[in-house]
Motif scaffolding. Structure first.
Motif, mmCIF file in Angstrom:
data_model
loop_
_atom_site.group_PDB
_atom_site.id
_atom_site.type_symbol
_atom_site.label_atom_id
_atom_site.label_comp_id
_atom_site.label_asym_id
_atom_site.label_seq_id
_atom_site.Cartn_x
_atom_site.Cartn_y
_atom_site.Cartn_z
ATOM 1 N N HIS A 1 0.761 -1.073 -0.014
ATOM 2 C CA HIS A 1 -0.108 -0.080 -0.001
ATOM 3 C C HIS A 1 0.818 1.277 0.179
ATOM 4 O O HIS A 1 0.392 2.292 -0.620
ATOM 5 C CB HIS A 1 -0.979 0.062 1.091
ATOM 6 C CG HIS A 1 -2.126 -1.054 0.997
ATOM 7 N ND1 HIS A 1 -3.035 -1.380 2.090
ATOM 8 C CD2 HIS A 1 -2.338 -2.011 0.122
ATOM 9 C CE1 HIS A 1 -3.713 -2.111 1.619
ATOM 10 N NE2 HIS A 1 -3.350 -2.666 0.515
ATOM 11 N N SER A 2 1.991 1.241 0.755
ATOM 12 C CA SER A 2 2.882 2.387 0.505
ATOM 13 C C SER A 2 3.576 2.643 -0.745
ATOM 14 O O SER A 2 3.477 3.654 -1.247
ATOM 15 C CB SER A 2 4.008 1.994 1.677
ATOM 16 O OG SER A 2 3.612 2.111 2.790
ATOM 17 N N LEU A 3 3.824 1.565 -1.508
ATOM 18 C CA LEU A 3 4.422 1.710 -2.776
ATOM 19 C C LEU A 3 3.217 2.217 -3.918
ATOM 20 O O LEU A 3 3.566 3.014 -4.620
ATOM 21 C CB LEU A 3 4.900 0.402 -3.145
ATOM 22 C CG LEU A 3 6.053 -0.208 -2.455
ATOM 23 C CD1 LEU A 3 6.776 -1.552 -3.072
ATOM 24 C CD2 LEU A 3 7.296 0.865 -2.623
ATOM 25 N N ASP A 4 2.219 1.591 -3.419
ATOM 26 C CA ASP A 4 0.936 2.437 -4.327
ATOM 27 C C ASP A 4 0.623 3.810 -4.235
ATOM 28 O O ASP A 4 0.625 4.449 -5.169
ATOM 29 C CB ASP A 4 -0.194 1.433 -4.058
ATOM 30 C CG ASP A 4 -0.265 0.140 -4.336
ATOM 31 O OD1 ASP A 4 0.646 -0.522 -5.288
ATOM 32 O OD2 ASP A 4 -1.283 -0.938 -4.039
ATOM 33 N N ARG A 5 0.805 3.992 -3.019
ATOM 34 C CA ARG A 5 0.483 5.658 -2.690
ATOM 35 C C ARG A 5 1.754 6.390 -3.062
ATOM 36 O O ARG A 5 1.623 7.522 -3.379
ATOM 37 C CB ARG A 5 0.628 5.778 -0.978
ATOM 38 C CG ARG A 5 0.346 7.117 -0.625
ATOM 39 C CD ARG A 5 -1.184 7.421 -0.623
ATOM 40 N NE ARG A 5 -2.037 6.598 0.101
ATOM 41 C CZ ARG A 5 -2.418 6.956 1.468
ATOM 42 N NH1 ARG A 5 -1.624 8.210 2.007
ATOM 43 N NH2 ARG A 5 -3.070 6.246 2.223
ATOM 44 N N ILE A 6 2.914 5.854 -3.195
ATOM 45 C CA ILE A 6 3.960 6.619 -3.572
ATOM 46 C C ILE A 6 3.860 6.737 -5.163
ATOM 47 O O ILE A 6 3.914 7.899 -5.681
ATOM 48 C CB ILE A 6 5.329 5.780 -3.103
ATOM 49 C CG1 ILE A 6 5.852 6.194 -2.061
ATOM 50 C CG2 ILE A 6 6.616 6.244 -4.278
ATOM 51 C CD1 ILE A 6 6.917 5.039 -1.276
ATOM 52 N N SER A 7 3.533 5.802 -5.883
ATOM 53 C CA SER A 7 3.045 5.753 -7.378
ATOM 54 C C SER A 7 2.332 7.024 -7.499
ATOM 55 O O SER A 7 2.269 7.399 -8.536
ATOM 56 C CB SER A 7 3.034 4.562 -7.894
ATOM 57 O OG SER A 7 2.681 4.289 -9.040
ATOM 58 N N ALA A 8 1.275 6.901 -6.851
ATOM 59 C CA ALA A 8 -0.042 7.652 -7.184
ATOM 60 C C ALA A 8 0.070 9.182 -6.866
ATOM 61 O O ALA A 8 -0.402 10.054 -7.456
ATOM 62 C CB ALA A 8 -1.244 7.044 -6.434
ATOM 63 N N ALA A 9 0.715 9.391 -5.826
ATOM 64 C CA ALA A 9 1.001 10.618 -4.920
ATOM 65 C C ALA A 9 1.956 11.628 -5.628
ATOM 66 O O ALA A 9 2.160 12.750 -5.598
ATOM 67 C CB ALA A 9 0.959 10.684 -3.625
ATOM 68 N N HIS A 10 3.038 11.094 -6.346
ATOM 69 C CA HIS A 10 4.150 11.757 -6.688
ATOM 70 C C HIS A 10 4.532 11.419 -8.298
ATOM 71 O O HIS A 10 5.159 10.620 -8.408
ATOM 72 C CB HIS A 10 5.588 11.267 -5.832
ATOM 73 C CG HIS A 10 5.132 11.368 -4.401
ATOM 74 N ND1 HIS A 10 5.054 12.604 -3.716
ATOM 75 C CD2 HIS A 10 5.262 10.445 -3.504
ATOM 76 C CE1 HIS A 10 4.800 12.371 -2.558
ATOM 77 N NE2 HIS A 10 5.091 11.114 -2.172
ATOM 78 N N PRO A 11 4.104 12.324 -9.039
ATOM 79 C CA PRO A 11 4.117 12.208 -10.531
ATOM 80 C C PRO A 11 5.723 12.103 -10.887
ATOM 81 O O PRO A 11 5.893 11.254 -11.933
ATOM 82 C CB PRO A 11 3.630 13.592 -11.195
ATOM 83 C CG PRO A 11 2.518 13.921 -10.173
ATOM 84 C CD PRO A 11 3.151 13.576 -8.763
ATOM 85 N N TRP A 12 6.542 12.813 -10.462
ATOM 86 C CA TRP A 12 7.962 12.913 -10.456
ATOM 87 C C TRP A 12 8.779 11.381 -10.360
ATOM 88 O O TRP A 12 9.593 11.234 -10.941
ATOM 89 C CB TRP A 12 8.708 13.931 -9.656
ATOM 90 C CG TRP A 12 8.640 13.867 -8.145
ATOM 91 C CD1 TRP A 12 7.682 14.331 -7.455
ATOM 92 C CD2 TRP A 12 9.309 12.809 -7.363
ATOM 93 N NE1 TRP A 12 7.792 13.965 -6.162
ATOM 94 C CE2 TRP A 12 9.011 13.092 -6.137
ATOM 95 C CE3 TRP A 12 10.257 11.864 -7.527
ATOM 96 C CZ2 TRP A 12 9.296 12.312 -4.923
ATOM 97 C CZ3 TRP A 12 10.533 11.241 -6.521
ATOM 98 C CH2 TRP A 12 10.227 11.207 -5.242
#
Length: 394
Positions: A22-33
């Motif tokens: 879930h943390s990796l999914d959030r990183i991918s979704a929250a940070h376009p860069w």
């Protein structure tokens, strides 16, 4: 730090992989860069995130075992700090902490909800500080390495060939091809003051090298911020000299500014001139500060600086001779007769106004005025240098 019950620890162990995903999914979704990074960098970030969650659960399971959050970043190479900024790293840490803070309490017994939140926030804070320390160490090491490269480049300008000097400067980050000049100051700077000086220089010019040599600091400036097509124009040279004067005025101690040269490969000539000027400076007690190396030509010449002889010939002797023998003779006679217009006119069988006119032409052409005592010394030495150069070998 609050301790969790055994059932709460067991529950966190079971939920560990879910928290990671879930943390990796959030990183991918929250940070376009994040998606613009190379695949290797994304993989390394994922590894760091996994280890972070794992270390948190381990620290909760074994609270008596000391945990160093800095170890989280050991799985990523130092090169990653050049791809991902500290600000971005802290954003990633905050994202992972948010996910764990939101979801971890839901998997443990209700009595442990508050304790889990405290543990998550405390561990996240420690990871944030650890990240800052990692980046600080990398920046310090990179700064020390950059300073070493700049010192090597400056040393090459003094002792190596022009091509080697240009190569060393390129290794130190020099990019421009425009005019260059050197500044030498008799002052001691610590690492922080040197860093500030480098930062100040880069506010004004495209390229700079700063090197501390004992009680002296050397600054090489180049590529003033002008359009590329004007990189070697007279306007760019004038701008570079203006910037050098501004920077030199902010340095303590005696400061000498070298002449402008055409490029970094010739930077050694400007640097050697400035160093020779600093050595010869005691010979001119009334010298301004900062002072240009070319204004110290008489002292440098008397001190045996070979560049001074070349420079005075190029700047004064040759232009004076190009004007014709009448002008050189007029200057030489005027100086030999103590600066008297009337005596010079009688000696040359011309009117005093003619002498005045010729001296004015010389001043306009060479930049040195024979009626000024200091300029007269330069002109006198230029004439002597020219006569010695033209004398037959014995």
């Amino acid at each position: 730090m609050d301790q969790l019950s055994a059932p709460a620890v067991t529950a966190l162990r079971r939920a560990q992989n879910t928290l990671i995903e879930h943390s990796l999914d959030r990183i991918s979704a929250a940070h376009p860069w994040y998606h613009t990074l190379p695949a290797a960098a994304r993989t390394q970030i994922q590894t760091v995130a996994r280890l972070g969650v794992t270390m948190f659960v381990d620290s909760v399971a074994e609270p008596d075992v000391e945990t160093d959050p800095a170890h989280i970043f050991n799985v990523a190479p130092v090169a990653l700090t050049g791809t991902v900024s500290l600000e971005q790293t802290l954003e990633l840490v905050r994202t992972v902490v948010d996910v764990v803070e939101e979801e971890a309490p839901d998997v443990v017994p209700a009595a442990n909800h508050d304790a889990v939140r405290v543990l998550v926030l405390t561990f996240g804070r420690d990871v944030g500080f650890a990240a800052a320390q990692v980046y600080a160490r990398v920046a310090e090491a990179r700064g020390a390495w950059d300073a070493r490269l700049e010192s090597v480049a400056v040393d090459a300008m003094l002792h190596d060939s022009a091509d080697d000097a240009a190569t060393r400067a390129g290794t130190a980050g020099w990019r421009g091809t425009g005019p260059v000049l050197a500044i030498v100051a008799q002052t001691a700077l610590d690492a922080l003051a040197t860093s500030r000086l480098r930062h100040e220089c880069r506010q004004y010019v495209q390229d700079c090298l700063v090197s501390v040599h004992g009680d002296s600091v050397i600054v090489i400036l180049g590529g003033a911020n002008t359009p590329e097509e004007q990189a070697d124009s007279s306007a760019s040279r004038a701008e570079l000299e203006s910037v050098a004067t501004r920077i030199a005025a902010g340095l303590d101690g005696a400061v000498v500014i070298g002449p402008v040269v055409s490029g970094v490969a010739q930077g050694g000539r400007s640097l050697r001139s400035a160093l020779a000027g600093l050595r010869a400076l005691p010979g001119w007690a009334e010298a301004p500060n900062p002072v240009h190396a070319d204004d110290l030509l008489p002292e440098r010449l008397l001190a045996g600086d070979p560049l001074a002889s070349e420079q005075i010939q190029a700047l004064v002797t040759d232009p004076l001779r190009d004007m014709g023998s009448l002008y050189e003779e007029t200057v030489a006679t005027y100086l030999a007769l103590g600066g008297s217009l009337e005596m010079t006119a009688r000696a040359l069988f011309v009117h005093a106004n003619t002498v005045r006119y010729r001296l004015g032409r010389v001043s306009k052409r060479t930049g040195w005025d024979a009626t000024n005592p200091r300029d007269g010394l330069v002109l006198h030495l230029a004439i002597i240098v020219g006569r010695l150069a033209g004398a037959p070998a014995q």
